[in-house]
Write an enzyme that holds these catalytic residues in place. Structure first.
Site, PDB file in Angstrom:
ATOM      1  N   CYS A 176       0.654  -1.508  62.647  1.00  0.00           N
ATOM      2  CA  CYS A 176      -0.126  -0.878  63.708  1.00  0.00           C
ATOM      3  C   CYS A 176       0.804  -0.491  64.852  1.00  0.00           C
ATOM      4  CB  CYS A 176      -1.225  -1.811  64.207  1.00  0.00           C
ATOM      5  SG  CYS A 176      -0.605  -3.322  64.977  1.00  0.00           S
ATOM      6  N   CYS A 191       3.051  -3.025  66.543  1.00  0.00           N
ATOM      7  CA  CYS A 191       4.284  -3.373  65.838  1.00  0.00           C
ATOM      8  C   CYS A 191       5.427  -2.470  66.297  1.00  0.00           C
ATOM      9  CB  CYS A 191       4.100  -3.232  64.331  1.00  0.00           C
ATOM     10  SG  CYS A 191       2.911  -4.350  63.585  1.00  0.00           S
ATOM     11  N   ASP A 216      14.507  38.695  74.443  1.00  0.00           N
ATOM     12  CA  ASP A 216      15.777  39.424  74.438  1.00  0.00           C
ATOM     13  C   ASP A 216      15.654  40.565  73.434  1.00  0.00           C
ATOM     14  OD1 ASP A 216      18.655  39.759  74.952  1.00  0.00           O
ATOM     15  OD2 ASP A 216      18.822  39.200  72.846  1.00  0.00           O
TER      16      ASP A 216
END
Length: 772
Positions: free
Chosen positions: A27, A30, A472
């Site tokens: 989870c 952890c 550009d």
């Protein structure tokens, strides 16, 4: 955790980066716990742990070593193995700064072939943690436990609900439920025990306590002759959680399909041409692609994959690079043309000379960029991690308070325990921990399939705010390749004769304008006469003798006179015009122009649909810029021409100061500063290393439409993340009070908790089908 180093520290110990495969996480608490532990290690500058990919990225410098980092993770109660080529020596020698994105587009470790069957595509559970660092797929670990749990839980449920008065029912329930509680639920218990030894708690702590409490209370009640048994609760909750974990593992594994498909793109072996040093006879040898070296020439037959990046030396064909770049149309190639490893040869037999191999190839770099992005975390995920880190202890306290409160208000022990167990089970924050990383995993993988490389999670946040896109011209809106567009002549001179004379002289020059004139003659299938006494005039043009006539090609200053009609042609046509003539008089004018990409007009229209205002930025003349802008649909008021490289950065800054949030798209060294200054930088993958290093998104396809894909997919990924987090936060916020007031059954709590995780992951998987 900051990436910032003092100058002295950076100078003394250049930073390194290591990637780890982490096992045993279940989870978000952890992953947050591992991050906190690593952050406290002297020398660790930053640590990011991703629950969905089960990987960590740690940036560090001496005195800490890679072995020390691995040992710290293991001391925290989780498994860790190194995925990087970082030296494992205890001296912790510095390898230098982490390479930039441009370099990464060519430098990915050849180890991917190994990892595809190893740690990279494996989901782990706490079941194999501590025994070894082998990578057993979570589905294989969970499947037998799930099958047994279902087989035993169904009769337990029937005995409890249908035959509660049968004399042997309680003892049969005990016999059937015990294997479910202790063997089937063992991954939860083991993870809880490991974390308890380190004075920590995770989602598994809540599950383990809830299941054991229900089973233990029922055993005591049974031995005392009571009838309030909860064996079916312990069994059903375990089964539902295993179902949820199994489906979650399948969904997470499915989310890695995009990266796995990239790993599978490369050829496995290749037919190389070898020359016998004695007989000088060339023969064909089949070798593993890993043995290719730069300079090797290899054969690619129709239907085969190009083994590595290279240049065609013999033959012609059409190459399909869609799997690598997302470009859907096969590209015709002939001697001298580049080809990308992983693309597919569709028609003719070609011989390719290897230019980049292994870690240096574009495909390898794409894989690395995608994986790096998937390991990172967005700001919203860090918030979720912080919440999860304190969530479990708070829930434990709430469960105890709930249990005591129900007892204190006159409820019996069984009812109070059931409510407390429900709080423990319903509050598991699985969905919270999976909300962001699963969406990021799938979204970045889908982007890679479309030729769009998103460097990190923060980029997703940036795309939401962008309202202006600066483009550009050269290499972005246009191809950057000059082509002959028009010819004007005076008197009776034919256009063919003028082009023949100009191309004959220009074939001795390497200037881009000269190349365009020569290519124009070749397309017209003109036979060029021989020249002599060629002389280049740098910056102005060139002269040469054709037979007895000295022919001049170049600017007007090279001629004593230029007819008004030729000067008018030069002024009225966008592009660059050169004159050709003899005896000091210009006889014709030839105009070359950068080619607008076929997709540019539609791509810019799509950017407008996304709410972006396009600007054209170029160092070219105003007339050329206006011509290009008119062709692609950019307003003349949004054209910035005659901009020097150093001024591009200033234009972006000016737009930002006017209140605009700017995305910059470029491909050259002169775009790097502007890309870095922009709120969102996008670099064409055909451009330079510096540009790609400075950008937030790299577009592998040389196609402006990829900009719309990048922004559209990024925004959709962010939207999915927000949906996931809204569900996860909302679910836990609403469910805990309902459980605490006794409005939920423990079995329903287990089912909805498992369903919430599956829902979040399934929602993220929708990104796999994202299209324009």
């Amino acid at each position: 955790m900051s990436d910032t180093l003092s100058p002295s520290t950076t100078a003394e110990h250049p930073p390194e980066e290591v990637r780890l495969a982490i096992t045993g996480m279940t989870c978000a608490s952890c992953s947050a716990r591992i991050e906190r532990k690593l952050a406290k290690v002297a020398g660790v500058q930053s640590a990011t742990v991703n629950l969905a990919t089960e990987k960590a990225r740690v940036r560090f410098s001496a005195p800490v070593t890679v072995d020390a980092i691995v040992a710290e993770v293991q001391k925290t109660g989780y498994g860790a193995s190194v995925l990087d080529d970082t030296p494992r020596a205890e001296t912790g020698s510095a390898a230098g700064p982490t390479p930039g994105a441009g370099e990464l587009l060519r430098k990915l470790q050849a180890r991917y072939a190994r990892q595809d069957t190893g740690a990279d595509d494996r989901a782990h559970t706490s079941d194999d943690q501590g025994d070894h660092l082998g990578h057993t797929p979570a589905q294989d670990v969970l499947k037998p436990r799930l099958i047994v749990a279902i087989a035993l839980t169904i009769p337990v449920l029937l005995l409890a609900m249908v035959l509660p008065t049968f004399a042997a029912s309680p003892w049969l329930e005990l016999a059937l439920a015990t294997p479910v509680v202790f063997w089937c639920a063992w991954p939860f218990h083991r993870a809880a025990a490991v974390n308890a030894r380190h004075l920590a708690s995770t989602m598994d702590t809540l599950v383990s306590l809830g299941v054991l409490a229900a089973w233990g209370y029922s055993v005591v009640e049974l031995l005392q002759g009571g009838m309030h048994l909860y064996f079916e609760v312990a069994s059903v909750v375990t089964t539902f959680l295993l179902v949820g974990r199994f489906l979650e593992a399948r969904a997470k594994d499915s989310g890695k399909d995009a990266l796995r498909s990239l790993l599978d793109l490369g050829a496995k072996d290749v037919s190389v041409l070898r020359i016998d040093p004695r007989s000088r006879i060339t023969s064909e040898t089949r070798i593993p692609v890993g043995e290719l070296v730069v300079g090797d020439q290899f054969i690619v037959r129709p239907g085969e994959k190009v083994a590595t990046d290279g240049v065609v030396r013999d033959g012609s064909s059409a190459v399909d690079a869609s799997l690598v770049t997302g470009e859907s149309t096969p590209v015709d190639v002939s001697p001298g043309d580049p080809v990308t490893g992983g693309s597919i040869n569709t028609t003719g037999r070609i011989v390719v000379e290897a230019r980049k191999v292994g870690a240096d190839t574009m495909l390898a770099g794409i894989q690395r960029l995608v994986e790096t992005a998937q390991t990172g975390k967005a700001d919203v995920q860090r918030l979720a991690d912080r919440v999860s880190a304190v969530f479990v202890p708070v829930v434990l306290a709430v469960a105890v308070v709930t249990f005591v409160a129900w007892l204190a208000t006159g409820h019996d022990l069984a009812t109070s325990l059931a409510v407390g167990v429900t709080v423990l089970i319903i509050a598991c924050p699985c969905a919270l921990g999976l909300a962001t990383p699963t969406a990021l995993l799938v979204g970045t993988g889908r982007g890679a399939q479309l030729g769009t490389l998103i460097k990190g999670p923060q980029v997703l946040e940036d795309t939401r705010r962008v309202d202006t896109v600066v483009l550009d011209k050269t290499g972005t809106i246009t191809t950057g390749e000059l082509r002959l567009r028009s010819i004007a002549v005076r008197g009776t001179l034919s256009k063919t004769a003028a082009l023949t004379a100009a191309a004959a002289v220009e074939q001795g020059s390497e200037h881009p304008v000269a190349r365009a004139v020569v290519d124009g003659a070749r397309l017209a299938r003109l036979e060029l006469p021989r020249i002599r006494d060629f002389q280049a005039n740098p910056g102005e043009g060139a002269t040469a003798r054709i037979k007895d006539t000295e022919v001049t090609v170049g600017k007007a200053v090279l001629f004593e006179g230029v007819a008004p009609e030729l000067l008018e042609h030069a002024r009225s046509n966008a592009g660059t015009t050169v004159f050709v003539g003899w005896d000091g008089v210009a006889q014709a004018a030839l105009t070359v122009e950068d080619t607008v990409r076929d997709s540019s007009k539609a791509a810019i229209a799509r950017l407008r649909e996304l709410g972006l205002t396009p600007y054209l930025l170029t160092g070219d003349s105003a007339s050329n810029a206006r011509s290009v802008a008119e062709q692609v649909g950019i307003d003349a008021s949004n054209v910035r021409a005659d901009v020097l490289p150093a001024q591009k950065h200033e234009v972006v800054t000016e737009l930002q100061q006017s209140g605009r949030v700017v995305a910059m798209v470029g491909d050259g060294v002169n775009d790097a500063a502007a890309l870095a200054q922009a709120d969102l930088g996008l670099a064409m993958g055909s451009g330079t290393d510096v540009a790609m290093d400075s950008a937030d998104i790299v577009l592998v396809r040389p196609d402006l439409d990829a900009v719309g894909d990048a922004i559209g997919l990024s925004r959709e990924t962010l939207r999915i993340i927000k949906q996931n987090l809204a569900w996860a936060f909302g679910y836990n916020t609403a469910a805990i009070p309902l459980a605490a007031f006794g409005l939920l059954n423990p079995m329903i709590a287990g089912a909805t908790m498992a369903l919430s995780s599956v829902l979040v992951v399934s929602n993220s998987l929708r990104l796999k089908r994202w299209t324009r």
